[in-house]
Design an enzyme around this catalytic site. Structure first.
Site, PDB file in Angstrom:
ATOM      1  N   LYS A  58     -54.280   5.312 -70.473  1.00 26.38           N
ATOM      2  CA  LYS A  58     -53.211   4.350 -70.781  1.00 26.38           C
ATOM      3  C   LYS A  58     -53.744   3.251 -71.716  1.00 26.38           C
ATOM      4  O   LYS A  58     -54.547   3.529 -72.591  1.00 26.38           O
ATOM      5  CB  LYS A  58     -52.634   3.766 -69.494  1.00 26.38           C
ATOM      6  CG  LYS A  58     -52.298   4.842 -68.479  1.00 26.38           C
ATOM      7  CD  LYS A  58     -51.642   4.316 -67.248  1.00 26.38           C
ATOM      8  CE  LYS A  58     -51.448   5.471 -66.272  1.00 26.38           C
ATOM      9  NZ  LYS A  58     -50.568   5.164 -65.171  1.00 26.38           N
TER      10      LYS A  58
ATOM     11  N   HIS B 166     -44.540  11.326 -70.467  1.00 23.05           N
ATOM     12  CA  HIS B 166     -45.078  10.528 -69.363  1.00 23.05           C
ATOM     13  C   HIS B 166     -44.010   9.520 -68.913  1.00 23.05           C
ATOM     14  O   HIS B 166     -43.288   8.963 -69.729  1.00 23.05           O
ATOM     15  CB  HIS B 166     -46.358   9.795 -69.794  1.00 23.05           C
ATOM     16  CG  HIS B 166     -47.078   9.202 -68.625  1.00 23.05           C
ATOM     17  ND1 HIS B 166     -46.706   8.001 -68.073  1.00 23.05           N
ATOM     18  CD2 HIS B 166     -48.101   9.671 -67.874  1.00 23.05           C
ATOM     19  CE1 HIS B 166     -47.484   7.752 -67.029  1.00 23.05           C
ATOM     20  NE2 HIS B 166     -48.345   8.750 -66.891  1.00 23.05           N
TER      21      HIS B 166
HETATM   22  C1  PEP Z   1     -50.516   8.673 -64.521  1.00 26.28           C
HETATM   23  O1  PEP Z   1     -50.367   7.664 -65.169  1.00 26.28           O
HETATM   24  O2  PEP Z   1     -50.305   9.774 -65.065  1.00 26.28           O
HETATM   25  C2  PEP Z   1     -50.938   8.563 -63.141  1.00 26.28           C
HETATM   26  C3  PEP Z   1     -50.845   9.627 -62.382  1.00 26.28           C
HETATM   27  O3  PEP Z   1     -51.397   7.333 -62.706  1.00 26.28           O
HETATM   28  P1  PEP Z   1     -52.087   6.979 -61.278  1.00 26.28           P
HETATM   29  O4  PEP Z   1     -53.118   8.044 -61.011  1.00 26.28           O
HETATM   30  O5  PEP Z   1     -52.666   5.635 -61.453  1.00 26.28           O
HETATM   31  O6  PEP Z   1     -50.992   7.030 -60.249  1.00 26.28           O
END
Ligand code: PEP
Length: 261
Positions: A15, A100
């Site tokens: 991210k 996403h």
């Molecule tokens: C993601 O952003 O794809 C995700 C699964 O985040 P997290 O593992 O922090 O829940």
């Protein structure tokens, strides 16, 4: 894993975290903790500004694959701040995310946009991961199947009508929105159910390849202490990890799951 043997994919979505320096520091430690394994794929999605630092710092470790978090729907043009799939291919990346939930929620990416981005990734020769998943409200309203079908059918319809060719080696990520970054994890049973539904949609549409060959990842608060149970769930072929992928020790533990190190 169910049906055909699919190589597990362990993917890190960074991210908007880690600039070039923190990327180098992460890799320095991660590469010492995680030796190359030929029985799994490890893929990183760094922030665009840190991609070249990542590629330089992984030197000699081509097993650590790299992808782009998002691409524009156009190949090039006057779109300040954007990156195209063609540019990602030129930078020698192998993968790309599409759909996403943070892109859908914060940037207004609708199903049609997600489909257009996925087509661009395919055209550029990258391997897309199509992310799908329901919100808490949708789950509570019993709309899991409807939402997953809508998100997938829209992309598959767009592909069929664009004549852009076949999406071979499909990779999807089931990411329940209520489990992303919240600490809430779907139970292995929830994940198995959703992965089964995803495979059903693919089977209904399968003109080219059997749904059994698709790789379906789970994403949503994956951590070292739940990775083994999630990977053991029916139809779960790997994971897409956000928060826990930012720490080299915890992501190395996730990547080493089920191996004798
Ligand atoms: C993601 O952003 O794809 C995700 C699964 O985040 P997290 O593992 O922090 O829940």
């Amino acid at each position: 894993m169910s049906e055909a043997v699919r190589q597990p994919v362990l993917a890190a979505n960074w991210k908007m975290f880690k600039g070039p320096e923190t990327t180098r520091a992460f890799l320095d430690r991660f590469m010492r903790l995680y030796p190359a394994h030929s029985d799994r794929s490890v893929v990183f999605f760094p922030a665009a500004i840190s991609l070249s630092a990542f590629l330089a710092a992984r030197s000699g470790r081509d097993d650590l694959e790299v992808g782009i978090q998002d691409v524009h729907t156009e190949v090039e043009g006057a779109y300040t701040g954007a990156v195209s799939a063609a540019m990602a291919a030129e930078a020698k990346l192998g993968w790309g995310l599409a759909g996403h939930s943070e892109r859908r929620r914060d940037f207004g990416d609708e199903d049609a946009t997600v489909g257009a981005k996925l087509r661009r990734l395919l055209e550029a020769g990258l391997r897309p991961i199509l992310c799908v998943g329901e919100t808490l409200e949708e789950r509570r309203a019993g709309r899991l199947e409807e939402v997953l079908s809508r998100q997938m059918e829209s992309v598959l319809d767009g592909l069929a009508s664009s004549g852009c060719g076949t999406w071979h080696d499909k990779v999807l990520a089931y990411e329940p929105v209520w489990a992303i970054g919240t600490g809430e994890t779907a139970t292995p049973r929830d994940a198995a159910e959703a992965h089964g539904l995803i495979r059903e949609v693919l089977s209904r549409r399968a003109t080219d390849e059997p749904a059994a060959t698709a790789t379906i990842l789970y994403g949503g608060s994956v951590k070292p202490d739940n990775i083994e149970a999630l990977l053991a769930a029916e139809g779960v072929d790997g994971v897409l990890v956000g928060g826990a992928s930012l720490d080299p020790d915890s992501f190395a533990q996730i990547c080493l799951a089920g191996s004798d190190r």
